[in-house]
Each structure stands twice: as structure tokens, then as C-alpha cells.
Design a protein around this motif. Structure first.
Motif, mmCIF file in Angstrom:
data_model
loop_
_atom_site.group_PDB
_atom_site.id
_atom_site.type_symbol
_atom_site.label_atom_id
_atom_site.label_comp_id
_atom_site.label_asym_id
_atom_site.label_seq_id
_atom_site.Cartn_x
_atom_site.Cartn_y
_atom_site.Cartn_z
ATOM 1 N N HIS A 1 0.946 -1.238 -0.073
ATOM 2 C CA HIS A 1 0.020 -0.015 0.067
ATOM 3 C C HIS A 1 0.938 1.327 -0.054
ATOM 4 C CE1 HIS A 1 0.895 -0.329 3.991
ATOM 5 N NE2 HIS A 1 0.275 0.630 4.657
ATOM 6 N N HIS B 1 1.581 4.117 1.954
ATOM 7 C CA HIS B 1 2.032 4.559 3.146
ATOM 8 C C HIS B 1 3.643 4.877 2.993
ATOM 9 C CE1 HIS B 1 -1.474 4.398 6.047
ATOM 10 N NE2 HIS B 1 -1.405 5.524 5.633
ATOM 11 N N HIS C 1 6.097 2.166 3.418
ATOM 12 C CA HIS C 1 6.356 1.015 2.515
ATOM 13 C C HIS C 1 6.596 1.768 1.303
ATOM 14 C CE1 HIS C 1 4.019 -1.520 5.475
ATOM 15 N NE2 HIS C 1 3.768 -0.267 5.957
ATOM 16 N N HIS D 1 -7.094 -1.579 6.087
ATOM 17 C CA HIS D 1 -6.334 -0.796 6.761
ATOM 18 C C HIS D 1 -6.619 0.533 7.317
ATOM 19 C CE1 HIS D 1 -2.362 0.697 8.114
ATOM 20 N NE2 HIS D 1 -2.008 1.383 7.016
ATOM 21 N N ASP E 1 -0.027 -4.148 6.152
ATOM 22 C CA ASP E 1 -0.705 -3.474 7.093
ATOM 23 C C ASP E 1 -2.240 -3.766 7.224
ATOM 24 O OD1 ASP E 1 1.744 -2.319 7.903
ATOM 25 O OD2 ASP E 1 1.209 -0.175 7.642
HETATM 26 ZN ZN LIG Z 1 0.008 1.604 6.497
#
Ligand SMILES: [Zn+2]
Ligand SMILES: Nc1ccn([C@@H]2O[C@@H]3COP(=O)(O)O[C@H]3[C@H]2O)c(=O)n1
Ligand SMILES: [Zn+2]
Length: 254
Positions: free
Chosen positions: A61, A63, A66, A146, A166
Motif C-alpha cells: 500500500h 504509506h 512502505h 487498513h 498493514d
Molecule cells: Zn500503512
């Protein structure tokens, strides 16, 4: 056969003792990076791992813990190493990943319009469609819950190793991967506080013991050491360690 996983980092988004929770997976001669956060370039450097060991990257994902290391990864791989790895990414993430997270840093001043596929051989993934990376090494993604409606994905490798990315505590998801005979469950874990966007330790401790025995905890905060011995049968994955998981060869893909 085996899947080897080196934890490049095991920390939560804002941890300072641990690098971002990113993992380098080796199977059948292929090296797959799962996520590449802000701290990943430094962690790789400290481990003596040049960036061109990476054959492909999978993004769970968007964020920054990541994907925050991608600008460096892409610039160095393209212009320093002349390497174009594969990018495994769920189809809906492709546009926001390039347009909102990366394009400003990678295109500004460029004479020609840059596109993601100048840096990567992009392999769009879909839920429910397993993908054979190389013979004997297979991945399948499933959606996770998430953060609000943000698309995020876990991944199952060779039908046996579940890596949560996550997710909030999702007992249905955990039971389903347990019931489809996943042997190893690598799960993000928030050690204290409320589990707004992650599974808390308290929540994971409510799972049946037969499931907890399969769980390896990752994506934890700076106070991890004070929780040693308080996680039931669940074990902590340790930063920079390599874990070798025996697995069966997957059934023939597609
Ligand atoms: Zn995250
Ligand atoms: N409502 C929210 C949303 C997000 N967060 C933090 O932001 C981090 C982004 O990376 P992560 O690993 O998903 O963890 C998130 C929370 O720590 C948070 O603390 N509260
Ligand atoms: Zn995270």
C-alpha cells in the motif's frame, strides 16, 4: 524447497530503533522486495546489500513506511545500475503511486515525459489471480482493511506463507489463511494503544493457540523488547535476520 526472508526492517511507521517493516524474499533464485519505505535505502546500505540485488518489488500500500524509498531506488537502479526490475502492484495503486507519490521527484526538469514503465517492468496484480513470478515461486494478493478506504493488500507466497502488510485485526482473514493451510503467518502488530489501523497484540492474543503458533510478529514499536515473553506462542521477527521457511513447491499456476 525454501523461502528465505531477510527482514530489512521490522519497525512501525514512526519507530526509530527499527527500520521500516520491509522484507527481502529469496526463492528459486529470485529476490523479491516486499515494500521499500523511507528507511529502506539506509537499511540496505547498513546490511551491505546493493540495490541491484532486487529483481522485483511488491507494494502492499502507499504509506511512506512502505514506499518512501522508491525515489532513491528508481533513480539509482535506472541511472547507476541500468537495471529495470519488475514492479508487482495491484492495478488500482498504479496511478496514485506514480502521479501522487513519485512523479514530482522523478519528472521535474526532465525533457521528456517520464512514465513508471521507464523504471520498472510493471506487472499489475489482481485479487484472486495468483501470479507465478518464476517457476516454483508464486504470489497471490488479498485485500486488507487498513486505513479508511485506502487500498491495501496482504500477500500469500507459494500458498504457504502469509505476509499481512498493514491491516487492522481481521480474524476472518487470519482464519481463512489458517484454514487454507498457510504454515507461516507474518503479521503486523501494534504492541500498545488502540488498533485503529493495525492489529494490536491484545487482539492477536485472542486467536486460538493453534493459529498463534504460526504467527511471527513484525511492524512493531520501539518498545518491542519490553514485550518479550508476553506474546504467548507468537514470536517476534528480528530486524536484519534472515529466516528460512521450508515450503512445498506450488501447484502449477493458472
Ligand atoms: Zn500503512
Ligand atoms: N488515524 C490514523 C492514521 C494513521 N496513523 C499513523 O500513520 C501511520 C502510517 O503508516 P502505518 O504503518 O499505516 O501506521 C500509521 C499510524 O501509525 C495514525 O496514528 N492514526
Ligand atoms: Zn506501515
Amino acid at each position: 524447497m525454501r523461502i528465505d526472508i531477510q527482514m530489512i526492517g521490522t519497525g512501525s511507521a514512526f519507530a526509530k530503533n527499527y527500520y521500516n517493516n520491509n522484507a527481502l524474499v529469496a526463492c528459486n533464485g529470485y529476490k523479491l522486495m516486499i515494500d521499500f519505505g523511507i528507511t529502506a535505502p539506509l537499511a540496505m546500505h547498513r546490511l551491505g546489500l546493493p540495490l541491484d540485488v532486487i529483481d522485483g518489488v511488491f507494494i502492499t500500500h502507499l504509506h511512506a513506511d512502505h514506499i518512501g524509498g522508491f525515489e532513491e531506488l528508481m533513480l539509482r537502479l535506472r541511472f547507476h545500475y541500468g537495471k529495470k526490475p519488475q514492479l508487482f502492484i495491484e492495478g488500482r495503486l498504479i496511478e496514485p503511486f506514480w502521479e501522487y507519490s513519485l512523479r514530482g521527484g522523478l519528472e521535474f526538469g526532465a525533457e521528456e515525459r517520464q512514465t513508471l514503465d521507464q523504471f520498472f517492468d510493471v506487472v499489475p496484480l489482481s485479487v484472486g489471480k495468483p501470479h507465478e513470478i518464476v517457476p516454483g515461486f508464486r504470489m497471490e494478493i488479498l485485500p486488507t482493511k487498513h486505513f479508511r478506504d485506502m487500498p491495501s493488500y496482504c500477500v500469500i507466497l507459494n500458498d504457504e506463507l502469509f505476509y499481512s502488510g498493514d491491516t487492522v485485526f481481521d480474524p476472518e482473514l487470519i482464519r481463512s489463511v489458517h484454514e487454507r493451510n498457510c504454515t507461516y503467518l507474518l503479521h503486523d502488530c501494534q504492541l500498545d494503544g488502540h488498533g485503529l489501523v493495525h492489529a494490536t497484540l491484545q487482539e492477536l492474543l485472542t486467536l486460538p493457540e493453534s493459529i498463534q503458533q504460526k504467527i511471527w510478529l513484525m511492524h512493531y514499536g520501539d518498545n518491542m523488547e519490553s514485550y518479550i515473553g508476553k506474546t504467548g506462542p507468537m514470536k517476534f521477527l528480528l530486524q536484519h535476520e534472515t529466516y528460512s521457511f521450508p515450503v512445498s513447491a506450488p501447484a502449477t499456476a493458472d
